[in-house]
Design a protein around this motif. Structure first.
Motif, PDB file in Angstrom:
ATOM      1  N   ASN A   1       3.336 -10.509  -6.045  1.00 24.31           N
ATOM      2  CA  ASN A   1       3.640  -9.154  -5.571  1.00 24.31           C
ATOM      3  C   ASN A   1       2.490  -8.201  -5.871  1.00 24.31           C
ATOM      4  OD1 ASN A   1       6.169  -9.986  -4.701  1.00 24.31           O
ATOM      5  ND2 ASN A   1       7.167  -9.436  -6.629  1.00 24.31           N
ATOM      6  N   LEU A   2       1.903  -8.350  -7.035  1.00 23.64           N
ATOM      7  CA  LEU A   2       0.774  -7.508  -7.414  1.00 23.64           C
ATOM      8  C   LEU A   2      -0.408  -7.722  -6.479  1.00 23.64           C
ATOM      9  CD1 LEU A   2      -0.842  -5.688  -9.311  1.00 23.64           C
ATOM     10  CD2 LEU A   2      -1.206  -7.678 -10.785  1.00 23.64           C
ATOM     11  N   ALA A   3      -0.670  -8.973  -6.131  1.00 20.76           N
ATOM     12  CA  ALA A   3      -1.814  -9.280  -5.272  1.00 20.76           C
ATOM     13  C   ALA A   3      -1.672  -8.628  -3.907  1.00 20.76           C
ATOM     14  CB  ALA A   3      -1.964 -10.795  -5.130  1.00 20.76           C
ATOM     15  N   THR A   4      -0.491  -8.717  -3.323  1.00 17.60           N
ATOM     16  CA  THR A   4      -0.317  -8.110  -1.996  1.00 17.60           C
ATOM     17  C   THR A   4      -0.366  -6.591  -2.065  1.00 17.60           C
ATOM     18  OG1 THR A   4       1.023  -8.087   0.007  1.00 17.60           O
ATOM     19  CG2 THR A   4       2.222  -8.095  -2.050  1.00 17.60           C
ATOM     20  N   LEU A   5       0.167  -6.003  -3.143  1.00 14.66           N
ATOM     21  CA  LEU A   5       0.090  -4.555  -3.322  1.00 14.66           C
ATOM     22  C   LEU A   5      -1.363  -4.103  -3.379  1.00 14.66           C
ATOM     23  CD1 LEU A   5       1.408  -1.790  -4.020  1.00 14.66           C
ATOM     24  CD2 LEU A   5       1.272  -2.480  -6.422  1.00 14.66           C
ATOM     25  N   ALA A   6      -2.170  -4.801  -4.162  1.00 11.12           N
ATOM     26  CA  ALA A   6      -3.573  -4.427  -4.313  1.00 11.12           C
ATOM     27  C   ALA A   6      -4.350  -4.662  -3.024  1.00 11.12           C
ATOM     28  CB  ALA A   6      -4.203  -5.209  -5.458  1.00 11.12           C
ATOM     29  N   ALA A   7      -4.063  -5.764  -2.333  1.00 15.02           N
ATOM     30  CA  ALA A   7      -4.767  -6.065  -1.080  1.00 15.02           C
ATOM     31  C   ALA A   7      -4.526  -4.966  -0.047  1.00 15.02           C
ATOM     32  CB  ALA A   7      -4.323  -7.420  -0.541  1.00 15.02           C
TER      33      ALA A   7
ATOM     34  N   VAL B   1     -18.194   1.249  -1.640  1.00 17.24           N
ATOM     35  CA  VAL B   1     -18.695  -0.045  -1.178  1.00 17.24           C
ATOM     36  C   VAL B   1     -17.567  -0.806  -0.487  1.00 17.24           C
ATOM     37  CG1 VAL B   1     -19.682  -2.271  -1.890  1.00 17.24           C
ATOM     38  CG2 VAL B   1     -20.393  -0.158  -3.051  1.00 17.24           C
ATOM     39  N   ASP B   2     -17.880  -1.461   0.614  1.00 14.10           N
ATOM     40  CA  ASP B   2     -16.926  -2.317   1.303  1.00 14.10           C
ATOM     41  C   ASP B   2     -16.922  -3.672   0.601  1.00 14.10           C
ATOM     42  OD1 ASP B   2     -15.238  -3.623   3.005  1.00 14.10           O
ATOM     43  OD2 ASP B   2     -16.587  -3.615   4.730  1.00 14.10           O
ATOM     44  N   VAL B   3     -15.980  -3.845  -0.332  1.00 22.64           N
ATOM     45  CA  VAL B   3     -15.910  -5.057  -1.151  1.00 22.64           C
ATOM     46  C   VAL B   3     -15.169  -6.151  -0.385  1.00 22.64           C
ATOM     47  CG1 VAL B   3     -14.914  -6.030  -3.270  1.00 22.64           C
ATOM     48  CG2 VAL B   3     -16.067  -3.799  -3.326  1.00 22.64           C
ATOM     49  N   THR B   4     -15.764  -7.332  -0.331  1.00 16.75           N
ATOM     50  CA  THR B   4     -15.174  -8.461   0.392  1.00 16.75           C
ATOM     51  C   THR B   4     -13.962  -9.011  -0.331  1.00 16.75           C
ATOM     52  OG1 THR B   4     -17.416  -9.023   1.149  1.00 16.75           O
ATOM     53  CG2 THR B   4     -15.680 -10.682   1.476  1.00 16.75           C
ATOM     54  N   ILE B   5     -14.066  -9.137  -1.647  1.00 15.81           N
ATOM     55  CA  ILE B   5     -12.954  -9.660  -2.450  1.00 15.81           C
ATOM     56  C   ILE B   5     -13.068  -9.136  -3.874  1.00 15.81           C
ATOM     57  CG2 ILE B   5     -14.179 -11.802  -3.061  1.00 15.81           C
ATOM     58  CD1 ILE B   5     -11.389 -13.226  -2.870  1.00 15.81           C
TER      59      ILE B   5
ATOM     60  N   VAL C   1      -4.459 -15.935  -4.165  1.00 13.05           N
ATOM     61  CA  VAL C   1      -5.477 -15.332  -3.303  1.00 13.05           C
ATOM     62  C   VAL C   1      -4.780 -14.834  -2.046  1.00 13.05           C
ATOM     63  CG1 VAL C   1      -7.616 -15.702  -2.019  1.00 13.05           C
ATOM     64  CG2 VAL C   1      -7.241 -16.918  -4.177  1.00 13.05           C
ATOM     65  N   THR C   2      -5.052 -13.584  -1.670  1.00 16.91           N
ATOM     66  CA  THR C   2      -4.374 -13.037  -0.492  1.00 16.91           C
ATOM     67  C   THR C   2      -5.197 -11.950   0.166  1.00 16.91           C
ATOM     68  OG1 THR C   2      -2.328 -12.027   0.322  1.00 16.91           O
ATOM     69  CG2 THR C   2      -3.127 -11.292  -1.830  1.00 16.91           C
ATOM     70  N   ASN C   3      -4.898 -11.735   1.453  1.00 17.95           N
ATOM     71  CA  ASN C   3      -5.422 -10.583   2.179  1.00 17.95           C
ATOM     72  C   ASN C   3      -4.309  -9.584   2.475  1.00 17.95           C
ATOM     73  OD1 ASN C   3      -3.951 -11.895   4.141  1.00 17.95           O
ATOM     74  ND2 ASN C   3      -5.700 -12.341   5.465  1.00 17.95           N
TER      75      ASN C   3
ATOM     76  N   THR D   1      -8.505  -5.006   1.251  1.00 20.43           N
ATOM     77  CA  THR D   1      -9.480  -6.059   1.006  1.00 20.43           C
ATOM     78  C   THR D   1      -8.747  -7.318   0.556  1.00 20.43           C
ATOM     79  OG1 THR D   1     -11.579  -6.575  -0.093  1.00 20.43           O
ATOM     80  CG2 THR D   1      -9.892  -5.511  -1.442  1.00 20.43           C
ATOM     81  N   ASN D   2      -9.505  -8.344   0.217  1.00 17.14           N
ATOM     82  CA  ASN D   2      -8.945  -9.594  -0.282  1.00 17.14           C
ATOM     83  C   ASN D   2      -8.873  -9.542  -1.805  1.00 17.14           C
ATOM     84  OD1 ASN D   2      -9.047 -11.368   2.345  1.00 17.14           O
ATOM     85  ND2 ASN D   2     -11.026 -10.331   2.215  1.00 17.14           N
ATOM     86  N   ILE D   3      -7.855 -10.180  -2.349  1.00 14.82           N
ATOM     87  CA  ILE D   3      -7.621 -10.170  -3.794  1.00 14.82           C
ATOM     88  C   ILE D   3      -7.481 -11.591  -4.306  1.00 14.82           C
ATOM     89  CG2 ILE D   3      -6.070  -9.453  -5.659  1.00 14.82           C
ATOM     90  CD1 ILE D   3      -7.374  -7.065  -4.374  1.00 14.82           C
TER      91      ILE D   3
END
Length: 268
Positions: A146-152, A111-115, A168-170, A157-159
């Motif tokens: 750092n975790l948010a940008t790694l996951a994004a 699925v293309d998850v938005t966030i 919140v980050t893209n 996707t957005n996190i």
């Protein structure tokens, strides 16, 4: 923009399709009604594709998942993708069991998850970092930014990582939100409702980062206002729903604490 989004949400009353866990369905529905959205809780594989097509946002929450529910989430998510409907994934308790983690990763693969909206432990486990999870809660400290940008970047996707400080980050731009109150952690389902609220804001705001940061800040200010009326979880829950419904817009503008920055800079 914050005020405009809230007004649009209350005027449009977007339909938010939730495939969510059994523990929080009532609270999530009431919270969505409180902010002006229209909730629907449709889980059956026989109808989720149709429901997702007519919804304004789809929220997938794996809190009490079963295999049938995971299959339904993927059907709904793919249908939402075809219809251009935003999809929010709340990976509740990822890392606690192999089934829970593999199911979340399967959803992300198909699925293309938005966030993705979760706590630091959930997002870390999705991203392949070893984090100790107790039940559906995380233990220990993590570098959320750092975790948010790694996951994004990993999931493209957005996190949104929520906790004492929300990020919140893209993967390029990032927002930090410092609204909220500790009593939110004493009421079951407040994180799950927040994911649904983000879905509602996405229904009226195309910019994902703007929608998510506004939703999180609005939610946090409502909690701060509710905590001024009660310091006990039962009455706080009721006051919180009331604040989500009629939060004074001047108070929201004054108390909203959002800062913005880009990765590579030392400060927001």
């Amino acid at each position: 923009m914050k005020l405009t989004q809230i007004q649009l949400l209350q005027e449009k009353q977007p339909l938010i399709h939730n495939i969510t866990n059994q523990v929080v369905m009532n609270f999530t529905a009431n919270g969505l009604y409180a902010i002006g959205a229209s909730p629907v809780m449709a889980h059956a594989k026989e109808e989720v594709e149709e429901m997702a097509q007519i919804a304004d946002a789809v929220v997938l929450n794996i809190g009490t998942l079963t295999q049938d529910q995971v299959d339904a989430m993927i059907l709904a998510g793919k249908s939402a993708n075809k219809a251009g409907v935003p999809v929010v994934l709340d990976p509740v308790g990822v890392g606690a069991t192999t089934f829970r983690t593999s199911s979340a990763l399967r959803i992300l693969d198909e699925v293309d998850v938005t966030i993705i909206r979760g706590n630091a432990g959930e997002v870390a486990n999705l991203a392949g970092m070893e984090v100790k999870v107790k039940g559906v809660d995380v233990t220990g400290d993590l570098q959320n930014e750092n975790l948010a940008t790694l996951a994004a970047k990993k999931f493209n996707t957005n996190i949104a990582i929520t906790g004492e400080v929300d990020v919140v980050t893209n993967g390029l731009s990032r927002y930090r939100i410092t609204n909220g109150h500790p009593l939110l952690t004493k009421v079951t389902g407040t994180g799950c409702l927040l994911s649904a609220v983000i879905g509602a804001f996405l229904a009226v705001e195309k910019d994902v980062l703007t929608a998510a940061t506004t939703a999180i800040s609005y939610y946090g200010v409502a909690a701060e206002e509710a905590a001024q009326q009660s310091n006990l979880p039962g009455s706080f829950q009721i006051n919180f729903l009331d604040q989500l419904n009629h939060l004074n817009m001047e108070a929201f503008e004054r108390k909203s604490r959002i800062s913005m920055g880009t990765f590579g800079s030392e400060h927001f």
